[in-house]
Design a protein around this motif. Sequence first.
Motif, PDB file in Angstrom:
ATOM      1  N   ARG A 109      -6.890  13.128  44.424  1.00  0.00           N
ATOM      2  CA  ARG A 109      -6.076  12.160  43.688  1.00  0.00           C
ATOM      3  C   ARG A 109      -5.070  12.853  42.777  1.00  0.00           C
ATOM      4  NH1 ARG A 109      -6.000   9.131  38.945  1.00  0.00           N
ATOM      5  NH2 ARG A 109      -5.781   6.873  39.180  1.00  0.00           N
ATOM      6  N   ALA A 110      -5.481  13.963  42.163  1.00  0.00           N
ATOM      7  CA  ALA A 110      -4.602  14.668  41.235  1.00  0.00           C
ATOM      8  C   ALA A 110      -3.360  15.215  41.930  1.00  0.00           C
ATOM      9  CB  ALA A 110      -5.361  15.806  40.561  1.00  0.00           C
ATOM     10  N   ALA A 111      -3.476  15.482  43.242  1.00  0.00           N
ATOM     11  CA  ALA A 111      -2.333  16.019  43.973  1.00  0.00           C
ATOM     12  C   ALA A 111      -1.233  14.977  44.138  1.00  0.00           C
ATOM     13  CB  ALA A 111      -2.780  16.521  45.346  1.00  0.00           C
ATOM     14  N   LEU A 112      -1.599  13.704  44.026  1.00  0.00           N
ATOM     15  CA  LEU A 112      -0.609  12.637  44.153  1.00  0.00           C
ATOM     16  C   LEU A 112      -0.119  12.140  42.802  1.00  0.00           C
ATOM     17  CD1 LEU A 112      -2.226  10.439  46.964  1.00  0.00           C
ATOM     18  CD2 LEU A 112      -0.491  12.219  47.214  1.00  0.00           C
ATOM     19  N   ALA A 113      -0.934  12.334  41.771  1.00  0.00           N
ATOM     20  CA  ALA A 113      -0.603  11.779  40.460  1.00  0.00           C
ATOM     21  C   ALA A 113       0.611  12.471  39.867  1.00  0.00           C
ATOM     22  CB  ALA A 113      -1.792  11.901  39.517  1.00  0.00           C
ATOM     23  N   GLU A 114       1.445  11.682  39.251  1.00  0.00           N
ATOM     24  CA  GLU A 114       2.649  12.195  38.587  1.00  0.00           C
ATOM     25  C   GLU A 114       2.365  12.369  37.106  1.00  0.00           C
ATOM     26  OE1 GLU A 114       7.125  10.532  37.484  1.00  0.00           O
ATOM     27  OE2 GLU A 114       5.820   9.447  38.852  1.00  0.00           O
ATOM     28  N   ASP A 115       2.707  13.538  36.604  1.00  0.00           N
ATOM     29  CA  ASP A 115       2.540  13.799  35.174  1.00  0.00           C
ATOM     30  C   ASP A 115       1.110  13.539  34.722  1.00  0.00           C
ATOM     31  OD1 ASP A 115       5.214  14.440  35.006  1.00  0.00           O
ATOM     32  OD2 ASP A 115       5.799  12.394  34.502  1.00  0.00           O
ATOM     33  N   GLY A 116       0.155  14.178  35.406  1.00  0.00           N
ATOM     34  CA  GLY A 116      -1.243  13.990  35.051  1.00  0.00           C
ATOM     35  C   GLY A 116      -1.519  14.364  33.611  1.00  0.00           C
ATOM     36  N   ASP A 117      -0.910  15.476  33.141  1.00  0.00           N
ATOM     37  CA  ASP A 117      -1.104  15.879  31.754  1.00  0.00           C
ATOM     38  C   ASP A 117      -0.589  14.809  30.801  1.00  0.00           C
ATOM     39  OD1 ASP A 117      -2.247  18.212  32.535  1.00  0.00           O
ATOM     40  OD2 ASP A 117      -0.468  19.453  32.232  1.00  0.00           O
ATOM     41  N   ALA A 118       0.572  14.260  31.125  1.00  0.00           N
ATOM     42  CA  ALA A 118       1.162  13.240  30.259  1.00  0.00           C
ATOM     43  C   ALA A 118       0.263  12.010  30.186  1.00  0.00           C
ATOM     44  CB  ALA A 118       2.545  12.852  30.765  1.00  0.00           C
ATOM     45  N   ALA A 119      -0.335  11.646  31.328  1.00  0.00           N
ATOM     46  CA  ALA A 119      -1.226  10.483  31.340  1.00  0.00           C
ATOM     47  C   ALA A 119      -2.448  10.734  30.467  1.00  0.00           C
ATOM     48  CB  ALA A 119      -1.648  10.165  32.772  1.00  0.00           C
ATOM     49  N   LEU A 120      -2.993  11.959  30.539  1.00  0.00           N
ATOM     50  CA  LEU A 120      -4.162  12.284  29.731  1.00  0.00           C
ATOM     51  C   LEU A 120      -3.805  12.292  28.249  1.00  0.00           C
ATOM     52  CD1 LEU A 120      -7.103  13.090  29.543  1.00  0.00           C
ATOM     53  CD2 LEU A 120      -6.428  15.481  29.911  1.00  0.00           C
ATOM     54  N   VAL A 121      -2.653  12.870  27.925  1.00  0.00           N
ATOM     55  CA  VAL A 121      -2.201  12.879  26.529  1.00  0.00           C
ATOM     56  C   VAL A 121      -2.048  11.451  26.014  1.00  0.00           C
ATOM     57  CG1 VAL A 121      -0.286  13.450  24.998  1.00  0.00           C
ATOM     58  CG2 VAL A 121      -1.079  15.128  26.667  1.00  0.00           C
ATOM     59  N   ALA A 122      -1.437  10.595  26.835  1.00  0.00           N
ATOM     60  CA  ALA A 122      -1.240   9.202  26.423  1.00  0.00           C
ATOM     61  C   ALA A 122      -2.573   8.502  26.203  1.00  0.00           C
ATOM     62  CB  ALA A 122      -0.421   8.459  27.477  1.00  0.00           C
ATOM     63  N   ALA A 123      -3.551   8.799  27.068  1.00  0.00           N
ATOM     64  CA  ALA A 123      -4.870   8.173  26.929  1.00  0.00           C
ATOM     65  C   ALA A 123      -5.555   8.621  25.643  1.00  0.00           C
ATOM     66  CB  ALA A 123      -5.738   8.509  28.139  1.00  0.00           C
ATOM     67  N   VAL A 124      -5.443   9.916  25.329  1.00  0.00           N
ATOM     68  CA  VAL A 124      -6.055  10.427  24.099  1.00  0.00           C
ATOM     69  C   VAL A 124      -5.350   9.844  22.875  1.00  0.00           C
ATOM     70  CG1 VAL A 124      -6.509  12.499  22.735  1.00  0.00           C
ATOM     71  CG2 VAL A 124      -6.864  12.540  25.202  1.00  0.00           C
ATOM     72  N   GLU A 125      -4.026   9.768  22.932  1.00  0.00           N
ATOM     73  CA  GLU A 125      -3.274   9.176  21.819  1.00  0.00           C
ATOM     74  C   GLU A 125      -3.669   7.716  21.611  1.00  0.00           C
ATOM     75  OE1 GLU A 125       0.787   9.763  22.813  1.00  0.00           O
ATOM     76  OE2 GLU A 125       0.911  11.742  21.870  1.00  0.00           O
ATOM     77  N   ALA A 126      -3.795   6.980  22.717  1.00  0.00           N
ATOM     78  CA  ALA A 126      -4.168   5.565  22.618  1.00  0.00           C
ATOM     79  C   ALA A 126      -5.563   5.413  22.023  1.00  0.00           C
ATOM     80  CB  ALA A 126      -4.106   4.911  23.999  1.00  0.00           C
ATOM     81  N   ALA A 127      -6.483   6.311  22.416  1.00  0.00           N
ATOM     82  CA  ALA A 127      -7.841   6.254  21.870  1.00  0.00           C
ATOM     83  C   ALA A 127      -7.819   6.497  20.367  1.00  0.00           C
ATOM     84  CB  ALA A 127      -8.726   7.285  22.571  1.00  0.00           C
ATOM     85  N   GLY A 128      -7.015   7.467  19.943  1.00  0.00           N
ATOM     86  CA  GLY A 128      -6.922   7.743  18.513  1.00  0.00           C
ATOM     87  C   GLY A 128      -6.277   6.609  17.746  1.00  0.00           C
ATOM     88  N   ALA A 129      -5.220   6.040  18.325  1.00  0.00           N
ATOM     89  CA  ALA A 129      -4.531   4.932  17.652  1.00  0.00           C
ATOM     90  C   ALA A 129      -5.450   3.731  17.491  1.00  0.00           C
ATOM     91  CB  ALA A 129      -3.283   4.550  18.442  1.00  0.00           C
ATOM     92  N   ALA A 130      -6.280   3.480  18.513  1.00  0.00           N
ATOM     93  CA  ALA A 130      -7.197   2.340  18.445  1.00  0.00           C
ATOM     94  C   ALA A 130      -8.229   2.505  17.339  1.00  0.00           C
ATOM     95  CB  ALA A 130      -7.897   2.155  19.794  1.00  0.00           C
ATOM     96  N   ARG A 131      -8.516   3.759  16.974  1.00  0.00           N
ATOM     97  CA  ARG A 131      -9.497   4.013  15.917  1.00  0.00           C
ATOM     98  C   ARG A 131      -8.837   4.206  14.561  1.00  0.00           C
ATOM     99  NH1 ARG A 131     -13.829   1.941  16.951  1.00  0.00           N
ATOM    100  NH2 ARG A 131     -14.786   3.204  15.311  1.00  0.00           N
ATOM    101  N   GLY A 132      -7.519   3.974  14.489  1.00  0.00           N
ATOM    102  CA  GLY A 132      -6.836   4.013  13.206  1.00  0.00           C
ATOM    103  C   GLY A 132      -6.445   5.395  12.722  1.00  0.00           C
ATOM    104  N   ILE A 133      -6.363   6.374  13.629  1.00  0.00           N
ATOM    105  CA  ILE A 133      -5.943   7.714  13.223  1.00  0.00           C
ATOM    106  C   ILE A 133      -4.469   7.683  12.810  1.00  0.00           C
ATOM    107  CG2 ILE A 133      -5.547  10.067  14.064  1.00  0.00           C
ATOM    108  CD1 ILE A 133      -7.997   9.817  15.765  1.00  0.00           C
ATOM    109  N   ALA A 134      -4.145   8.395  11.749  1.00  0.00           N
ATOM    110  CA  ALA A 134      -2.783   8.398  11.219  1.00  0.00           C
ATOM    111  C   ALA A 134      -1.799   8.936  12.254  1.00  0.00           C
ATOM    112  CB  ALA A 134      -2.717   9.252   9.953  1.00  0.00           C
ATOM    113  N   PRO A 135      -0.577   8.393  12.288  1.00  0.00           N
ATOM    114  CA  PRO A 135       0.422   8.840  13.263  1.00  0.00           C
ATOM    115  C   PRO A 135       0.646  10.349  13.249  1.00  0.00           C
ATOM    116  CG  PRO A 135       1.164   6.841  12.187  1.00  0.00           C
ATOM    117  CD  PRO A 135      -0.075   7.272  11.473  1.00  0.00           C
TER     118      PRO A 135
END
Length: 418
Positions: free
Chosen positions: A62-88
């Motif tokens: 699946r990773a061979a087809l995914a575009e910007d896998g790193d970017a997707a992971l970064v976005a997921a981690v950022e979203a997780a932090g934002a949901a828990r109220g971590i400062a920008p």
Amino acid sequence: MTRHVPTGSRIRERRLSLSVKQTDLAARAGISPSYLNLIEHNRRAIGGGLLTRLAEALDVDRAALAEDGDAALVAAVEAAGAARGIAPRALEDAGDLARRFPEWGRVIAAQAEAMAAQARTIEAMADRLSHDPTLADAMHELLSTVSVVRSTASILAQTPGIDRNWLGRFHANLDADSRRLADGAEAMVALFDRQASRGADHLLPSEAVSRFLDAHGHRFDALETNGPAAIPDLVAGIDDPAARAMAAEVLARDAEDAARLPVAAVLAATEPDDLIAAAGGDMALVLRRMGIVDPGRGLVVADASGALVRRKPVAGFALPVVGAGCPLWPVFAALGQPGRPVATTVETPDGAQWRAHAVAAPLAPQTFGGMAVMRATMLLTRVGMQGAADPVGPGCRVCPREGCAARREPSVLSGRGS
């Protein structure tokens, strides 16, 4: 510099390298060839289960087809932090964490998704407890019986020298009420068991229709080709007559929509505006068709009371099983300005952003002196981060947002609602 290759192009290159026909790959992935064509030409975003199925069909990771896998992971981690109220400012470290420690990044993203899934489960349970009349009746019966048993026991404990005949009556009543209490508790447990197994028993007709539509992804190819003639066979498996009639009414509307705006035109469109002319200016028709035909979009229809009369779920945007949604959803703003389209970007508590198109229109042609029956329709499309967005939630009962002026009731997420 590494050449940037979009996911759709990677899928096409892999398919051609294996000499696989587009129709064959589409069949293996469970989508139409026209939809696959849009994906391969990068006109449709792709991810989740569909990307996994395509990867399996193409015998590639699946990773061979995914575009910007790193970017997707970064976005997921950022979203997780934002949901828990971590400062920008602290969220800026998410990219460094995800790239340096990708395994930990995936753990964080997975836990955030698990928490979101639990929130959706809690919402469904809360809706059931709040709105299921069968459960409400059973609970009322149990509480009434408990009160009677307690009253009888109190009389026996606090009244000395009770006549033997009366004592016998009290004991008989206590025995009968205790048995009734036990039977009621057993019936309630059985009710929960049936609901946990998601059987059709004790479903409201509207719930049965929702499950029927969800099971088919809200799209019925037979309606596209055969029109209303296909409806009797499609609803034949629904046992409850009321639910079957309701489902037939929904499908009749879908068949009419399909005849007015063919599926080929819908699949070729990118934005609702692309179809306005073909739909004769009927914006609600455009939103309904795009929401039903495209599996990557969500659809919500509400009546003038604010009740959700149709919900087509989409991954990432929680929709309540029963009951009301978030009062900040654009679909409700559209009800306040019939005929005027609403287009805005909204953000869910997990940080994901969605483009919402909504419009309210009469359910039937209006007449002078007649009362207009309004329905509002909202189309939801996942988009990338686009800056400022209107905050929304899944519904007050499970929304973690604090200080929301639109909140109707406290959240069941302890310590997270206000």
